[in-house]
Scaffold this motif. Structure first.
Motif, PDB file in Angstrom:
ATOM      1  N   ASN A  58       0.615  -1.179  -0.269  1.00 52.59           N
ATOM      2  CA  ASN A  58       0.132   0.101  -0.086  1.00 52.59           C
ATOM      3  C   ASN A  58       0.713   1.263   0.073  1.00 52.59           C
ATOM      4  O   ASN A  58       0.671   2.224   1.019  1.00 52.59           O
ATOM      5  CB  ASN A  58      -0.864   0.103   1.242  1.00 52.59           C
ATOM      6  N   GLU A  59       1.637   1.372  -0.918  1.00 52.21           N
ATOM      7  CA  GLU A  59       2.391   2.599  -1.059  1.00 52.21           C
ATOM      8  C   GLU A  59       1.612   3.761  -1.099  1.00 52.21           C
ATOM      9  O   GLU A  59       0.657   3.694  -1.754  1.00 52.21           O
ATOM     10  CB  GLU A  59       3.515   2.402  -2.259  1.00 52.21           C
ATOM     11  N   THR A  60       2.142   4.926  -0.488  1.00 52.01           N
ATOM     12  CA  THR A  60       1.318   6.162  -0.361  1.00 52.01           C
ATOM     13  C   THR A  60       1.082   6.660  -1.733  1.00 52.01           C
ATOM     14  O   THR A  60       0.080   6.856  -2.210  1.00 52.01           O
ATOM     15  CB  THR A  60       2.034   7.209   0.523  1.00 52.01           C
ATOM     16  N   CYS A  61       2.337   6.600  -2.566  1.00 46.99           N
ATOM     17  CA  CYS A  61       2.235   7.009  -4.058  1.00 46.99           C
ATOM     18  C   CYS A  61       1.067   6.258  -4.921  1.00 46.99           C
ATOM     19  O   CYS A  61       0.429   6.684  -5.597  1.00 46.99           O
ATOM     20  CB  CYS A  61       3.305   6.794  -4.929  1.00 46.99           C
ATOM     21  N   ALA A  62       1.060   4.879  -4.426  1.00 39.26           N
ATOM     22  CA  ALA A  62      -0.155   4.051  -5.141  1.00 39.26           C
ATOM     23  C   ALA A  62      -1.573   4.548  -4.916  1.00 39.26           C
ATOM     24  O   ALA A  62      -2.390   4.662  -5.832  1.00 39.26           O
ATOM     25  CB  ALA A  62       0.049   2.622  -4.660  1.00 39.26           C
ATOM     26  N   SER A 117      12.300   9.111  -2.188  1.00 42.85           N
ATOM     27  CA  SER A 117      11.324   9.799  -1.729  1.00 42.85           C
ATOM     28  C   SER A 117      10.142  10.290  -2.610  1.00 42.85           C
ATOM     29  O   SER A 117       9.719  11.543  -2.655  1.00 42.85           O
ATOM     30  CB  SER A 117      12.091  11.264  -1.135  1.00 42.85           C
ATOM     31  N   CYS A 118       9.638   9.545  -3.399  1.00 41.57           N
ATOM     32  CA  CYS A 118       8.613   9.730  -4.054  1.00 41.57           C
ATOM     33  C   CYS A 118       7.366  10.171  -3.476  1.00 41.57           C
ATOM     34  O   CYS A 118       6.518  11.254  -3.873  1.00 41.57           O
ATOM     35  CB  CYS A 118       8.099   8.575  -4.974  1.00 41.57           C
ATOM     36  N   CYS A 119       6.781   9.310  -2.227  1.00 43.66           N
ATOM     37  CA  CYS A 119       5.914   9.719  -1.435  1.00 43.66           C
ATOM     38  C   CYS A 119       5.603  11.044  -0.893  1.00 43.66           C
ATOM     39  O   CYS A 119       4.741  11.937  -1.058  1.00 43.66           O
ATOM     40  CB  CYS A 119       5.557   8.800  -0.379  1.00 43.66           C
ATOM     41  N   PRO A 120       6.694  11.453  -0.031  1.00 45.74           N
ATOM     42  CA  PRO A 120       6.499  12.814   0.259  1.00 45.74           C
ATOM     43  C   PRO A 120       6.383  13.992  -0.786  1.00 45.74           C
ATOM     44  O   PRO A 120       5.399  14.769  -0.427  1.00 45.74           O
ATOM     45  CB  PRO A 120       7.912  13.347   0.999  1.00 45.74           C
ATOM     46  N   PHE A 135       4.660   7.992   5.780  1.00 47.20           N
ATOM     47  CA  PHE A 135       4.717   6.758   5.284  1.00 47.20           C
ATOM     48  C   PHE A 135       4.972   6.367   4.090  1.00 47.20           C
ATOM     49  O   PHE A 135       4.434   7.258   3.251  1.00 47.20           O
ATOM     50  CB  PHE A 135       3.480   6.054   5.729  1.00 47.20           C
ATOM     51  N   TYR A 136       5.857   5.417   3.634  1.00 50.92           N
ATOM     52  CA  TYR A 136       6.027   5.112   2.419  1.00 50.92           C
ATOM     53  C   TYR A 136       5.055   3.780   2.214  1.00 50.92           C
ATOM     54  O   TYR A 136       4.148   4.021   1.358  1.00 50.92           O
ATOM     55  CB  TYR A 136       7.299   4.675   2.110  1.00 50.92           C
ATOM     56  N   ALA A 137       5.045   2.683   2.867  1.00 44.98           N
ATOM     57  CA  ALA A 137       4.312   1.490   2.942  1.00 44.98           C
ATOM     58  C   ALA A 137       3.240   1.779   3.848  1.00 44.98           C
ATOM     59  O   ALA A 137       3.371   2.548   4.997  1.00 44.98           O
ATOM     60  CB  ALA A 137       5.119   0.400   3.177  1.00 44.98           C
TER      61      ALA A 137
HETATM   62 ZN   LIG Z   1       6.097   6.522  -3.269  1.00 49.61          ZN
END
Ligand SMILES: [Zn+2]
Length: 609
Positions: A294-298, A375-378, A342-344
Motif C-alpha cells: 500500500n505505497e502512499t504513491c499508489a 522519496s517519491c511519496c513526500p 509513510f511509504y508503505a
Molecule cells: Zn512513493
C-alpha cells in the motif's frame, strides 16, 4: 481553469482551484499545513541530499537515477500552491536543459541507453505535469518553456519506432499538455506510447514484463497487475488518451480492469499492493494485513485514476473509492505535523519500529520518516494536497455535483455555495446558497450511508417547514431556482459499524474490523498499553464513541487471549481462543496511528469464540 486534469469531453467537468476554495476543516487544515510546512520540508531535504545540487553541477551526482523527478513533483506542488520559491528553483533546473530540449542530470552523455530502468521519460512526465500546473495557475514562464521544450524533444525522438519507458507517467502528462496548449502531436505521442506497451516494447526483466505492464497490450488486459504505481499511472494516461480520441473500447477496458482490481485486489483502506519485493499487486484476494504494501504513491495514483474515470463516466463508485482512499491512505501517509511520511501502509504492525530522524533506507511502514532514499511519496503528497480542491466538486450539463465534503466555497456560473460541515467526525453537511441561480445541486451519498436524509430549507421559511426525504447511496439531486439563503442539509448516518471481509481473502478469515463514516478504525498499542498480539472482539458488541478534541475514538469490549507458548504451533484439532480476561479496547482512526511514537497496530481483529 486551475485543474490537474481538464478533459475536453466527459460526463462531468472538474471545478478547479479557481472555483473551489477550501477553508479550515479536515482537509483545509492539511492543505494549509502542506503549503506552510511540507513544501519547505521537501525543498530542504532535496537540498540536503544533493538532488537539487545535481542541477547546479555540484560535485559527483547524488541520489537515485530518478531523483530529478522529485524536484519536478515539488515544482508542481509549488505551482498549485503559488509558492514564491518556484521561479528560483525553476531557474536552477532550466540551466541543465540541452540545446535540443533533453534534460536529465543522470543520463546526459548516455541518453536512452536503459529505457527499462533509466526513468528519463518518467522524469519528463513529472516535469511536464509541473509545467502544466504552472501554465494553468500563472501562464507561460521559464518553467513552462523548459517543459514544452522537453515535450517537443520527446516527440521528435520517440514519435517513430517502438520504444517506451519502464515507468509510465509521460502518457498522462503529454495529454494534459495537449489539453492546455492544443498542440496535437503531444496527444499523438501519448497515444503511441499507450499502444506500444505490451507488444512488447521493453526488454524482459527478472520481475517479468508484467512489472511494467508490458506483458499484454492494454486493451487486452483483464486486471491491473505488476508494480502498482506504474499500473495506475499508465491507466490514468490510458483514460486520458481514450477520452481525447473518443476511443470507447479503450475506456471500457480500463473500467473493467478497475472494477476487478477494486473487487479483488484492494485493501479496506483503499490501499493497493500486497508485495514488497516488486511493489506490486498480489493475485486476486491476496490481501495480507501485515504484509500489505500500500505505497502512499499508489493511493495517490488510485485517486488520480478514479478522478479521471469519474469525469469520463459520472459513475459514483469512482468518487466513493476516492473518499475511502483520501481519508484512509492520503491522510495516513503524512504525519499530523506535515514533516514525516509513510511509504508503505500495512494494516497490521507486529513490532514497534525504531525511531530515527534521518533518511529511511527501507520502505516498511512502522513509523513515518522525514525522508527516504526513494522519496517519491513526500513529494507526491505535497503536489496532491496542493491541488486537492480540484478533486472535490464538478459541473455538468445538470449543474454542480459535490463529491467530497469539507468546509469551503464552490462557485459555478451564477451559483455560489458554502459547504459547512464537521465531516468526517460529524455527518451533517450543510450546503448554503450565497448567491442564487437556476440549476441542479447534486450531493454524493456514500455507498456506506444506508439511511441518509436530505432536507431542503428555503431561505425565508422556518426550519420546521423543511422538506426532508430519505436518500439512497448515489447522487441526491435537487433542482430549482436557488435564492441566497436557501440550504440543503444532508444527514449521513455516523453510527460505527462492524465490517467483515470476503471469505476468499484467506489472510483475513476469522477477523472483523470497525468503520465509522468514511474512516477505517484500528487498535494501536504504545508503550505499556496492552499488546495486540492476542486481542479478540465480538462483532455486534456495542461500540461507544468518545470525543478526544474533534477526533471521535471508539471503544468496545474485547477478550485478551491467554495461549500458552508451545513448541509447535500446529496440532490435530482446532485451537480454541483460550479467552482470558475481558478488557476495553480503544479504537482510533487508522489515519491517526503512529503519531504517538513507536507502536503496534492492527485494523483487522480476530473474532473471539
Ligand atoms: Zn512513493
Amino acid at each position: 481553469m486551475a485543474n490537474p486534469v481538464l478533459p475536453s469531453s466527459g460526463v462531468l467537468s472538474p471545478l478547479g482551484l479557481d472555483a473551489v476554495r477550501i477553508s479550515p476543516g479536515f482537509w483545509g487544515d492539511r492543505v494549509a499545513l502542506n503549503r506552510e510546512v511540507t513544501i519547505a520540508h521537501c525543498r530542504e531535504w532535496e537540498e540536503r541530499e544533493g538532488w537539487i545540487g545535481n542541477f547546479r553541477g555540484e560535485g559527483p551526482r547524488r541520489g537515485r537515477e530518478f531523483s530529478d523527478s522529485e524536484i519536478y513533483k515539488l515544482l508542481e506542488a509549488m505551482a498549485w500552491a503559488d509558492h514564491p520559491d518556484l521561479p528560483e528553483l525553476a531557474e536552477t533546473v532550466a540551466r541543465v536543459q540541452e540545446g535540443d530540449g533533453y534534460i536529465n542530470t543522470r543520463w546526459s552523455g548516455s541518453r536512452y541507453t536503459d529505457l527499462e530502468w533509466g526513468h528519463e521519460l518518467y522524469c519528463y512526465g513529472h516535469l511536464i505535469q509541473a509545467g502544466v500546473a504552472r501554465l494553468r495557475m500563472h501562464g507561460e514562464d521559464r518553467l513552462t518553456r523548459v517543459a514544452t521544450r522537453a515535450a517537443d524533444h520527446v516527440c521528435r525522438r520517440f514519435m517513430e519506432g517502438t520504444e517506451t519507458c519502464g515507468h509510465p507517467v509521460i502518457e498522462m502528462a503529454l495529454v494534459e499538455l495537449y489539453r492546455v496548449t492544443g498542440v496535437e502531436r503531444y496527444l499523438e505521442m501519448a497515444r503511441r506510447f499507450v499502444e506500444r506497451r505490451g507488444l512488447p516494447a521493453l526488454a524482459d526483466i527478472p520481475f517479468g514484463r508484467g512489472y511494467f505492464q508490458d506483458d499484454v497490450p492494454v486493451r487486452q488486459a483483464q486486471v491491473f497487475r505488476g508494480h502498482v504505481v506504474r499500473a495506475l499511472y499508465l491507466a490514468s494516461g490510458v483514460v486520458d488518451v481514450a477520452v481525447e480520441t473518443g476511443d470507447e473500447e479503450l475506456l471500457k477496458a480500463v473500467e473493467a480492469q478497475w472494477e476487478r482490481t477494486v473487487a479483488r485486489r484492494t485493501h479496506l483502506t483503499g490501499g493497493m499492493g500486497s508485495r514488497h519485493q516488486d511493489e506490486s499487486f498480489g493475485e486476486d484476494y491476496e490481501l495480507p494485513p501485515d504484509r500489505a504494501y500500500n505505497e502512499t504513491c499508489a493511493s495517490i495514483a488510485s485517486i488520480m485514476l478514479a478522478h479521471r474515470l469519474l469525469l469520463a463516466t459520472g459513475d459514483v463508485r469512482y468518487a466513493d473509492l476516492t473518499e475511502r482512499t483520501l481519508y484512509n491512505m492520503l491522510a495516513t501517509g503524512v504525519a499530523l505535523d506535515g514533516r514525516s511520511f509513510f511509504y508503505a501502509n500495512p494494516l497490521q504492525v507486529r513490532v514497534p519500529a525504531v525511531p530515527h530522524d534521518g533518511v529511511n533506507h527501507a520502505a516498511e511502514g512502522g513509523l513515518r520518516s522525514p525522508w527516504f532514499d526513494v522519496s517519491c511519496c513526500p513529494n507526491n503528497v505535497a503536489r496532491t494536497l496542493a491541488s486537492l480542491p480540484a478533486y472535490l466538486a464538478t459541473s455538468g450539463a445538470d449543474g454542480v455535483r459535490i463529491h467530497q465534503y469539507t468546509p469551503g466555497e464552490i462557485s459555478h456560473g451564477d451559483l455560489r455555495l458554502r459547504v459547512e460541515t464537521g465531516y468526517p467526525w460529524d455527518g451533517t453537511v450543510t450546503v448554503r446558497v450565497l448567491e442564487g441561480g437556476a440549476g441542479r445541486i447534486s450531493l454524493r451519498v456514500p455507498a456506506w450511508a444506508s439511511s441518509a436524509t436530505l432536507a431542503y430549507q428555503e431561505a425565508a421559511a422556518s426550519p420546521d417547514t423543511r422538506e426532508t426525504r430519505a436518500v439512497a447511496p448515489g447522487y441526491a439531486d435537487v433542482e430549482r431556482e436557488w435564492r441566497a439563503g436557501d440550504a440543503l442539509v444532508l444527514e449521513l448516518p455516523m453510527e460505527p459499524r462492524w465490517t467483515y471481509p470476503d471469505r476468499r481473502i484467506d489472510a483475513l478469515r476469522g477477523c472483523v474490523t470497525v468503520e465509522r463514516g468514511p474512516l477505517v478504525y484500528c487498535a494501536e498499542s504504545v508503550g505499556d498499553e496492552p499488546p495486540l498480539a492476542e486481542v479478540a472482539v465480538r462483532p455486534g458488541a456495542p461500540l461507544s464513541e468518545h470525543a478526544r478534541g474533534e477526533v471521535v475514538e471508539l471503544e468496545t469490549e474485547a477478550v485478551l487471549g491467554a495461549s500458552p507458548a508451545g513448541p509447535w504451533p500446529y496440532r490435530d484439532r482446532p485451537h480454541g481462543w483460550n479467552g482470558g480476561p475481558a478488557a476495553t479496547l480503544r479504537l482510533i482512526p487508522y489515519h491517526r496511528w503512529g503519531n504517538r511514537g513507536p507502536a503496534t497496530m492492527r485494523v483487522w481483529l480476530p473474532v473471539a469464540d
